[in-house]
Design a protein around this motif. Structure first.
Motif, PDB file in Angstrom:
ATOM      1  N   ALA A  18      19.065  25.904  48.522  1.00  0.00           N
ATOM      2  CA  ALA A  18      20.269  26.046  49.339  1.00  0.00           C
ATOM      3  C   ALA A  18      20.738  27.487  49.375  1.00  0.00           C
ATOM      4  O   ALA A  18      21.215  27.971  50.415  1.00  0.00           O
ATOM      5  CB  ALA A  18      21.382  25.140  48.796  1.00  0.00           C
ATOM      6  N   ARG A  19      20.602  28.186  48.275  1.00  0.00           N
ATOM      7  CA  ARG A  19      21.027  29.588  48.219  1.00  0.00           C
ATOM      8  C   ARG A  19      20.222  30.439  49.210  1.00  0.00           C
ATOM      9  O   ARG A  19      20.761  31.305  49.896  1.00  0.00           O
ATOM     10  CB  ARG A  19      20.878  30.121  46.795  1.00  0.00           C
ATOM     11  N   ILE A  20      18.917  30.156  49.286  1.00  0.00           N
ATOM     12  CA  ILE A  20      18.084  30.889  50.242  1.00  0.00           C
ATOM     13  C   ILE A  20      18.414  30.451  51.671  1.00  0.00           C
ATOM     14  O   ILE A  20      18.510  31.291  52.585  1.00  0.00           O
ATOM     15  CB  ILE A  20      16.591  30.674  49.917  1.00  0.00           C
ATOM     16  N   HIS A  21      18.604  29.158  51.870  1.00  0.00           N
ATOM     17  CA  HIS A  21      18.957  28.652  53.212  1.00  0.00           C
ATOM     18  C   HIS A  21      20.241  29.304  53.727  1.00  0.00           C
ATOM     19  O   HIS A  21      20.336  29.650  54.913  1.00  0.00           O
ATOM     20  CB  HIS A  21      19.128  27.132  53.160  1.00  0.00           C
ATOM     21  N   LEU A  22      21.212  29.481  52.851  1.00  0.00           N
ATOM     22  CA  LEU A  22      22.494  30.082  53.233  1.00  0.00           C
ATOM     23  C   LEU A  22      22.424  31.604  53.328  1.00  0.00           C
ATOM     24  O   LEU A  22      23.424  32.258  53.590  1.00  0.00           O
ATOM     25  CB  LEU A  22      23.576  29.671  52.226  1.00  0.00           C
ATOM     26  N   LYS A  23      21.220  32.146  53.062  1.00  0.00           N
ATOM     27  CA  LYS A  23      20.962  33.587  53.133  1.00  0.00           C
ATOM     28  C   LYS A  23      21.763  34.380  52.104  1.00  0.00           C
ATOM     29  O   LYS A  23      22.132  35.546  52.338  1.00  0.00           O
ATOM     30  CB  LYS A  23      21.208  34.113  54.556  1.00  0.00           C
ATOM     31  N   HIS A  24      22.028  33.743  50.959  1.00  0.00           N
ATOM     32  CA  HIS A  24      22.661  34.457  49.858  1.00  0.00           C
ATOM     33  C   HIS A  24      21.635  35.239  49.044  1.00  0.00           C
ATOM     34  O   HIS A  24      21.992  36.091  48.235  1.00  0.00           O
ATOM     35  CB  HIS A  24      23.400  33.480  48.945  1.00  0.00           C
ATOM     36  N   THR A  25      20.374  34.930  49.242  1.00  0.00           N
ATOM     37  CA  THR A  25      19.267  35.694  48.684  1.00  0.00           C
ATOM     38  C   THR A  25      18.056  35.385  49.550  1.00  0.00           C
ATOM     39  O   THR A  25      18.146  34.645  50.534  1.00  0.00           O
ATOM     40  CB  THR A  25      19.034  35.364  47.198  1.00  0.00           C
ATOM     41  N   SER A  26      16.911  35.972  49.206  1.00  0.00           N
ATOM     42  CA  SER A  26      15.718  35.793  50.038  1.00  0.00           C
ATOM     43  C   SER A  26      14.515  35.443  49.179  1.00  0.00           C
ATOM     44  O   SER A  26      14.510  35.675  47.954  1.00  0.00           O
ATOM     45  CB  SER A  26      15.418  37.072  50.817  1.00  0.00           C
ATOM     46  N   ILE A  27      13.488  34.915  49.824  1.00  0.00           N
ATOM     47  CA  ILE A  27      12.237  34.626  49.101  1.00  0.00           C
ATOM     48  C   ILE A  27      11.655  35.911  48.528  1.00  0.00           C
ATOM     49  O   ILE A  27      11.166  35.936  47.395  1.00  0.00           O
ATOM     50  CB  ILE A  27      11.240  33.930  50.045  1.00  0.00           C
ATOM     51  N   GLU A  28      11.720  36.989  49.287  1.00  0.00           N
ATOM     52  CA  GLU A  28      11.197  38.273  48.810  1.00  0.00           C
ATOM     53  C   GLU A  28      11.918  38.734  47.546  1.00  0.00           C
ATOM     54  O   GLU A  28      11.287  39.253  46.607  1.00  0.00           O
ATOM     55  CB  GLU A  28      11.325  39.333  49.906  1.00  0.00           C
ATOM     56  N   ASP A  29      13.231  38.538  47.502  1.00  0.00           N
ATOM     57  CA  ASP A  29      13.995  38.920  46.312  1.00  0.00           C
ATOM     58  C   ASP A  29      13.644  38.035  45.120  1.00  0.00           C
ATOM     59  O   ASP A  29      13.619  38.504  43.978  1.00  0.00           O
ATOM     60  CB  ASP A  29      15.495  38.827  46.591  1.00  0.00           C
ATOM     61  N   VAL A  30      13.382  36.759  45.370  1.00  0.00           N
ATOM     62  CA  VAL A  30      12.999  35.853  44.284  1.00  0.00           C
ATOM     63  C   VAL A  30      11.650  36.265  43.705  1.00  0.00           C
ATOM     64  O   VAL A  30      11.442  36.222  42.488  1.00  0.00           O
ATOM     65  CB  VAL A  30      12.968  34.398  44.790  1.00  0.00           C
ATOM     66  N   VAL A  31      10.733  36.690  44.548  1.00  0.00           N
ATOM     67  CA  VAL A  31       9.435  37.158  44.077  1.00  0.00           C
ATOM     68  C   VAL A  31       9.582  38.476  43.326  1.00  0.00           C
ATOM     69  O   VAL A  31       9.019  38.666  42.235  1.00  0.00           O
ATOM     70  CB  VAL A  31       8.461  37.337  45.260  1.00  0.00           C
ATOM     71  N   GLY A  32      10.363  39.376  43.874  1.00  0.00           N
ATOM     72  CA  GLY A  32      10.426  40.733  43.329  1.00  0.00           C
ATOM     73  C   GLY A  32      11.371  40.939  42.180  1.00  0.00           C
ATOM     74  O   GLY A  32      11.303  41.972  41.489  1.00  0.00           O
ATOM     75  N   GLY A  33      12.298  40.011  41.948  1.00  0.00           N
ATOM     76  CA  GLY A  33      13.188  40.133  40.805  1.00  0.00           C
ATOM     77  C   GLY A  33      14.555  40.673  41.119  1.00  0.00           C
ATOM     78  O   GLY A  33      15.307  41.026  40.200  1.00  0.00           O
ATOM     79  N   SER A  34      14.909  40.727  42.398  1.00  0.00           N
ATOM     80  CA  SER A  34      16.236  41.242  42.759  1.00  0.00           C
ATOM     81  C   SER A  34      17.105  40.173  43.413  1.00  0.00           C
ATOM     82  O   SER A  34      18.021  40.500  44.169  1.00  0.00           O
ATOM     83  CB  SER A  34      16.091  42.444  43.701  1.00  0.00           C
ATOM     84  N   ASP A 304      22.371  28.487  40.063  1.00  0.00           N
ATOM     85  CA  ASP A 304      22.573  28.817  41.470  1.00  0.00           C
ATOM     86  C   ASP A 304      23.510  27.853  42.184  1.00  0.00           C
ATOM     87  O   ASP A 304      23.673  27.947  43.401  1.00  0.00           O
ATOM     88  CB  ASP A 304      21.247  28.940  42.236  1.00  0.00           C
ATOM     89  N   GLY A 305      24.162  26.969  41.415  1.00  0.00           N
ATOM     90  CA  GLY A 305      25.141  26.074  42.005  1.00  0.00           C
ATOM     91  C   GLY A 305      26.442  26.036  41.241  1.00  0.00           C
ATOM     92  O   GLY A 305      27.341  25.267  41.589  1.00  0.00           O
ATOM     93  N   ALA A 306      26.560  26.846  40.185  1.00  0.00           N
ATOM     94  CA  ALA A 306      27.752  26.800  39.334  1.00  0.00           C
ATOM     95  C   ALA A 306      27.886  28.114  38.568  1.00  0.00           C
ATOM     96  O   ALA A 306      26.975  28.953  38.571  1.00  0.00           O
ATOM     97  CB  ALA A 306      27.651  25.630  38.354  1.00  0.00           C
ATOM     98  N   ILE A 307      29.010  28.276  37.900  1.00  0.00           N
ATOM     99  CA  ILE A 307      29.221  29.387  36.964  1.00  0.00           C
ATOM    100  C   ILE A 307      28.837  28.910  35.573  1.00  0.00           C
ATOM    101  O   ILE A 307      29.284  27.851  35.130  1.00  0.00           O
ATOM    102  CB  ILE A 307      30.681  29.861  37.007  1.00  0.00           C
ATOM    103  N   VAL A 308      27.992  29.683  34.892  1.00  0.00           N
ATOM    104  CA  VAL A 308      27.488  29.296  33.576  1.00  0.00           C
ATOM    105  C   VAL A 308      28.035  30.257  32.510  1.00  0.00           C
ATOM    106  O   VAL A 308      28.543  31.328  32.838  1.00  0.00           O
ATOM    107  CB  VAL A 308      25.944  29.285  33.560  1.00  0.00           C
TER     108      VAL A 308
END
Length: 357
Positions: A18-34, A304-308
């Motif tokens: 959902a975070r990627i769908h909402l464009k709060h991050t990207s697949i590229e960032d998940v791969v690269g560590g950012s 990615d769905g709450a504050i921890v």
């Protein structure tokens, strides 16, 4: 010296799709560590996060207050929930998120798994072992055609509701203090959904169901009762947490509860704030173990769905949780069960693989 990344953690719930769908991050960032959030591949390796349930979740299309929006202020004590989401809106989001799941696999982030054998084979590897989970059944039509289609795409776990109502049932609000004994339970269509999931061996998740819905599901389902990301109401009296009566039902049905890291469900004041120590997590684990036994407690972070808690912060910080558990007196066998083994056990029972393993 103990490796702070072991035992490897297999986790009951995250909202990366959902975070990627909402464009709060990207697949590229998940791969690269950012990645902006809790999860990316380099931090998974750092924290010994071997995988888990990746949720398909549909944001509300209605205007008004949302549960996620209340996190910034820390007010999680009485969050108004939006109304039902139409199938026509929900299915578009779920198709997008299934595609994101597949693209993450193609990028070497995930290894999609539909059997425990596949999970065990994938756990030591660099891609995260991943189960596709549906959090809230808004994308399921009354004839269950989309349930069959999603099952063919790899869906193996489903929660009938995400707190807001669906055609299938009613959930609990984000309210503190409160029990989950709020409103009606499963509809007739919801009861049929339970039967259809049993037929397809899709695991059913009671995490967001109210108490009547929980009881309805327990009365129908022939599978273990599982809460992928919930905590103990006796420790923190939030509506999202499970009462001792519910825990007794889960124990009787040889199910499992995955500890939710969301601070609002850990604290004794119901606030969703980062400034929360790890210690309440240990109190919840102690209570869950006392009521369920050592074989029925696991982890269900809600990353990615709450504050921890701030000392964990993201999946790279999971060694801090392992250290706290060991310092609390958890031995190697119990650590291995909570971190990954208990998920393998309950999934083998649910998916009909016990005799094969």
């Amino acid at each position: 010296m103990l490796d702070p990344r072991t035992p490897l953690i297999f986790d009951g719930h995250n909202d990366l799709l959902a975070r990627i769908h909402l464009k709060h991050t990207s697949i590229e960032d998940v791969v690269g560590g950012s990645a902006k959030g809790h999860i990316d591949l380099p931090r998974a390796l750092k924290g010994g996060f071997a995988g888990g349930f990746f949720a398909l979740w549909v944001p509300s299309t209605q205007t008004g207050a949302s549960a996620n929006g209340s996190q910034e202020s820390g007010n999680y004590t009485d969050v108004p929930l939006p109304g039902m989401v139409a199938w026509e809106d929900a299915i578009k989001v779920v198709i997008s998120e299934v595609a994101i799941f597949q693209r993450l696999a193609a990028a070497g982030v995930l290894t999609p798994c539909t059997t425990v054998k596949q999970l065990k084979a994938a756990l030591p590897g660099e891609p995260m072992a991943a189960i596709l989970h549906l959090e809230g059944a808004e994308a399921i039509d009354p004839e269950f055609y989309t349930l069959e289609l999603l099952h063919a795409a790899g869906l193996r776990s489903l929660g009938p509701v995400w707190s807001r109502p669906t055609l299938f049932g009613h959930g609990v609000p984000f309210r503190f203090p409160s029990t989950g004994d709020i409103g009606p339970g499963l509809t007739d269509l919801g009861k049929e959904l339970v039967r259809q999931c049993n037929r397809l061996k899709i695991m059913l998740d009671v995490s967001h169901l109210n108490e009547k819905g929980f009881d309805d599901l327990a009365a129908i389902s022939d599978a273990p009762i599982v809460a992928t990301h919930s905590n103990a109401h006796a420790v923190s009296p939030h509506a999202r947490n499970l009462t001792d009566r519910q825990l007794a039902v889960i124990a009787e049905r040889d199910g499992l509860v995955g500890l939710n890291f969301a601070t609002a469900f850990l604290r004794d004041d119901g606030r969703m704030i980062e400034d929360t120590p790890i210690e309440p997590m240990l109190r919840h684990l102690d209570h869950l173990i006392a009521k369920l036994g050592e074989d029925r407690v696991a982890l269900g972070s809600d990353f990615d769905g709450a504050i921890v808690p701030k000392d964990i912060a993201d999946i790279g910080g999971l060694p801090a949780l392992r250290e706290a558990m060991r310092s609390h007196g958890f031995g190697d066998d119990l650590m291995a069960k909570i971190c990954n083994g208990n998920w393998m056990r309950v999934l083998a029972r649910t998916w009909g693989e016990e005799e094969e393993l």
